[in-house]
Design a protein around this motif. Structure first.
Motif, PDB file in Angstrom:
ATOM      1  N   LEU A  34       0.801  -1.225   0.000  1.00  9.22           N
ATOM      2  CA  LEU A  34       0.000   0.000   0.000  1.00  9.22           C
ATOM      3  C   LEU A  34       0.837   1.281   0.000  1.00  9.22           C
ATOM      4  O   LEU A  34       0.563   2.178  -0.815  1.00  9.22           O
ATOM      5  N   PRO A  35       1.841   1.450   0.864  1.00  9.56           N
ATOM      6  CA  PRO A  35       2.606   2.714   0.811  1.00  9.56           C
ATOM      7  C   PRO A  35       3.233   2.972  -0.553  1.00  9.56           C
ATOM      8  O   PRO A  35       3.181   4.099  -1.061  1.00  9.56           O
ATOM      9  N   ARG A  36       3.821   1.938  -1.159  1.00 12.49           N
ATOM     10  CA  ARG A  36       4.437   2.119  -2.489  1.00 12.49           C
ATOM     11  C   ARG A  36       3.373   2.410  -3.540  1.00 12.49           C
ATOM     12  O   ARG A  36       3.566   3.258  -4.421  1.00 12.49           O
ATOM     13  N   LEU A  37       2.254   1.697  -3.458  1.00 13.35           N
ATOM     14  CA  LEU A  37       1.180   1.904  -4.426  1.00 13.35           C
ATOM     15  C   LEU A  37       0.622   3.315  -4.317  1.00 13.35           C
ATOM     16  O   LEU A  37       0.350   3.967  -5.337  1.00 13.35           O
ATOM     17  N   LEU A  38       0.448   3.801  -3.106  1.00 11.76           N
ATOM     18  CA  LEU A  38      -0.069   5.154  -2.942  1.00 11.76           C
ATOM     19  C   LEU A  38       0.881   6.191  -3.530  1.00 11.76           C
ATOM     20  O   LEU A  38       0.434   7.173  -4.141  1.00 11.76           O
ATOM     21  N   GLU A  39       2.179   6.013  -3.347  1.00 13.24           N
ATOM     22  CA  GLU A  39       3.123   6.960  -3.943  1.00 13.24           C
ATOM     23  C   GLU A  39       2.992   6.979  -5.465  1.00 13.24           C
ATOM     24  O   GLU A  39       3.025   8.043  -6.092  1.00 13.24           O
ATOM     25  N   GLU A  40       2.810   5.815  -6.050  1.00 13.34           N
ATOM     26  CA  GLU A  40       2.655   5.745  -7.501  1.00 13.34           C
ATOM     27  C   GLU A  40       1.329   6.369  -7.938  1.00 13.34           C
ATOM     28  O   GLU A  40       1.267   7.057  -8.967  1.00 13.34           O
ATOM     29  N   LEU A  41       0.272   6.165  -7.171  1.00 10.93           N
ATOM     30  CA  LEU A  41      -1.010   6.771  -7.510  1.00 10.93           C
ATOM     31  C   LEU A  41      -0.961   8.288  -7.357  1.00 10.93           C
ATOM     32  O   LEU A  41      -1.573   9.015  -8.145  1.00 10.93           O
ATOM     33  N   LEU A  42      -0.235   8.776  -6.373  1.00  4.90           N
ATOM     34  CA  LEU A  42      -0.075  10.222  -6.222  1.00  4.90           C
ATOM     35  C   LEU A  42       0.647  10.817  -7.432  1.00  4.90           C
ATOM     36  O   LEU A  42       0.335  11.924  -7.880  1.00  4.90           O
ATOM     37  N   ARG A  43       1.629  10.092  -7.948  1.00  2.57           N
ATOM     38  CA  ARG A  43       2.309  10.540  -9.172  1.00  2.57           C
ATOM     39  C   ARG A  43       1.363  10.510 -10.361  1.00  2.57           C
ATOM     40  O   ARG A  43       1.325  11.434 -11.182  1.00  2.57           O
ATOM     41  N   PHE A  44       0.579   9.458 -10.461  1.00  2.00           N
ATOM     42  CA  PHE A  44      -0.212   9.170 -11.661  1.00  2.00           C
ATOM     43  C   PHE A  44      -1.457  10.047 -11.778  1.00  2.00           C
ATOM     44  O   PHE A  44      -1.826  10.470 -12.877  1.00  2.00           O
ATOM     45  N   ILE A  45      -2.122  10.332 -10.664  1.00  3.08           N
ATOM     46  CA  ILE A  45      -3.426  10.991 -10.704  1.00  3.08           C
ATOM     47  C   ILE A  45      -3.271  12.510 -10.827  1.00  3.08           C
ATOM     48  O   ILE A  45      -2.612  13.138 -10.002  1.00  3.08           O
ATOM     49  N   PRO A  46      -3.885  13.125 -11.850  1.00  5.94           N
ATOM     50  CA  PRO A  46      -3.886  14.591 -11.951  1.00  5.94           C
ATOM     51  C   PRO A  46      -4.956  15.155 -11.022  1.00  5.94           C
ATOM     52  O   PRO A  46      -6.096  15.364 -11.401  1.00  5.94           O
ATOM     53  N   PHE A  47      -4.583  15.416  -9.768  1.00  6.54           N
ATOM     54  CA  PHE A  47      -5.553  15.693  -8.721  1.00  6.54           C
ATOM     55  C   PHE A  47      -6.091  17.118  -8.754  1.00  6.54           C
ATOM     56  O   PHE A  47      -7.036  17.443  -8.035  1.00  6.54           O
ATOM     57  N   ARG A  48      -5.483  17.988  -9.546  1.00  7.35           N
ATOM     58  CA  ARG A  48      -5.969  19.346  -9.648  1.00  7.35           C
ATOM     59  C   ARG A  48      -5.908  19.786 -11.102  1.00  7.35           C
ATOM     60  O   ARG A  48      -5.494  19.014 -11.974  1.00  7.35           O
ATOM     61  N   LYS A  49      -6.321  20.996 -11.372  1.00  4.57           N
ATOM     62  CA  LYS A  49      -6.303  21.533 -12.720  1.00  4.57           C
ATOM     63  C   LYS A  49      -5.187  22.566 -12.834  1.00  4.57           C
ATOM     64  O   LYS A  49      -4.987  23.370 -11.922  1.00  4.57           O
TER      65      LYS A  49
END
Length: 395
Positions: A265-280
């Motif tokens: 989970l910690p590694r996956l979350l770091e990758e998801l934080l990189r991957f997801i365009p969370f703002r505009k």
């Protein structure tokens, strides 16, 4: 010269305007929906890293300027830590960081776990379909930051409304955003003055008493810091809980990996934080204080420079297969929490909240799935943040 609104986005797909600019002209001149004049936009990872670490680019120099931006009124206060440069920034970060050390945040984990467990109990009692955004994402970060600041429960709904109003991007919302900013400033001026007189065990009282030699936070700095903590401690994590859940429910491979190997989970979350365009689009720009060469282009003294952390996180020169989710990815650290001297002070807290929220959600409901077709989910279009307005799930 392109006029960039950065609002023509779909769900969590990469912004087509930003993607095109990054591919064609990684350092380019743009105009934006609000503010005067033009700005440079840096999208390459290395260029973004240079602009955010080189002291010849100043955040403080934007004070008093009607700088190019996404929102009708500037979100940031002139006294905010976000508009300081070293050495003043270094002083303030030293004082504030004492409330956000990794050890201090870990002490909050059991409380956060109890909060999440209670929210998921309520969701289970509600039964499917249930809205993850309403049951979990809307409550956890706001509860956590308000508990840290010891904001009375009866004050929280109004603060949340003001926080949302401040992040809107449309011209008709300018007056509401200005009022929201003034209301938040006044609220935290009163609250921090009270904590000066009668300190408690909360984070604001800790910051009021924090010293670095003879240095302390003055009244304006403390009030604005309270406002910044509320906004940043609430918005980003709230929307990322929904975004990460949506991504895991629409991307079978990372979800299967999480269920098979919860320790990832910690590694996956770091990758998801990189991957997801969370703002505009972009946030607060910087001003060049002298001529600086960036990526073979000379940026002149006095010119405005925006950086895109979103584009940098998908830069193919920095990441192999940047548009794929790979929890075992090798490569540089992502920029979801910013970079350089303005790297998010609350990143430890955000990571802890996400670990507890996402880990508990998929442990409690391993068969979690979207309750409607992905194409029917309605996404926010009114603010700088990207998130589903509702995320109905079943199990």
């Amino acid at each position: 010269m392109p006029r960039c609104t950065f609002t023509e986005v779909t769900a969590l797909d990469p912004d087509p305007e930003l993607t095109r600019l990054a591919a064609e002209t990684p350092l380019t001149r743009i105009r934006m929906a609000h503010g005067e004049g033009e700005a440079w936009l840096a999208t390459r990872y290395e260029d973004v890293r240079l602009v955010t670490t080189d002291r010849r680019f100043s955040r403080a120099a934007v004070i008093g300027r009607d700088f190019p931006r996404m929102t009708p009124a500037p979100i940031v206060q002139d006294e905010s830590i976000n508009l300081l440069d070293p050495p003043e920034l270094t002083r303030l970060r030293r004082l504030v960081s004492r409330g956000f050390t990794a050890r201090h945040v870990e002490r909050l984990r059991p409380h956060t776990q109890r909060t999440v467990d209670g929210l998921l109990d309520t969701m289970a009692e509600h039964g499917p379909p249930a809205d993850v955004a309403a049951h979990l994402a809307a409550h956890l970060p706001m509860t956590t930051i308000c508990d840290l600041l010891e904001i009375p429960p009866e004050d929280r709904p109004a603060l949340r409304r003001d926080a949302i109003a401040l992040m809107t991007v449309g011209n008709p919302d300018r007056d509401a955003a200005v009022r929201a900013k003034a209301d938040l400033r006044a609220y935290f001026a009163d609250l921090t003055a009270t904590r000066r007189r009668t300190p408690g065990e909360d984070l604001l009282s800790t910051l009021a008493a924090a010293r670095d030699g003879e240095e302390v936070l003055d009244d304006d700095e403390l009030a604005v810091m309270g406002m910044v903590l509320l906004l940043t401690g609430h918005d980003t994590t709230t929307y990322q809980i929904s975004n990460i859940t949506h991504t895991l429910l629409t991307q079978p491979e990372p979800r299967a990996r999480l269920l098979a190997d919860p320790d990832c989970l910690p590694r996956l979350l770091e990758e998801l934080l990189r991957f997801i365009p969370f703002r505009k689009g972009v946030g607060i720009p910087r001003i060049a204080t002298e001529d600086v060469e960036v990526g073979g282009v000379t940026i002149r003294a006095g010119e405005t420079v925006h950086v895109s952390y979103l584009a940098a996180n998908r830069d193919p020169e920095a990441y192999e297969r940047p548009d794929e989710i790979d929890p075992d990815r090798e490569g540089p650290s992502h920029m979801a929490f910013g970079w350089g001297s303005h790297h998010c002070l609350g990143s430890h807290l955000a990571r802890m909240e996400l670990q507890v929220a996402i880990g508990s959600l998929f442990t409690r409901f391993p068969s979690l799935r979207l309750a409607v077709p992905a194409g029917e989910i309605e996404w926010n279009t009114s603010s700088i943040w990207r998130f589903p307005l509702a995320l109905p799930v079943a199990w």
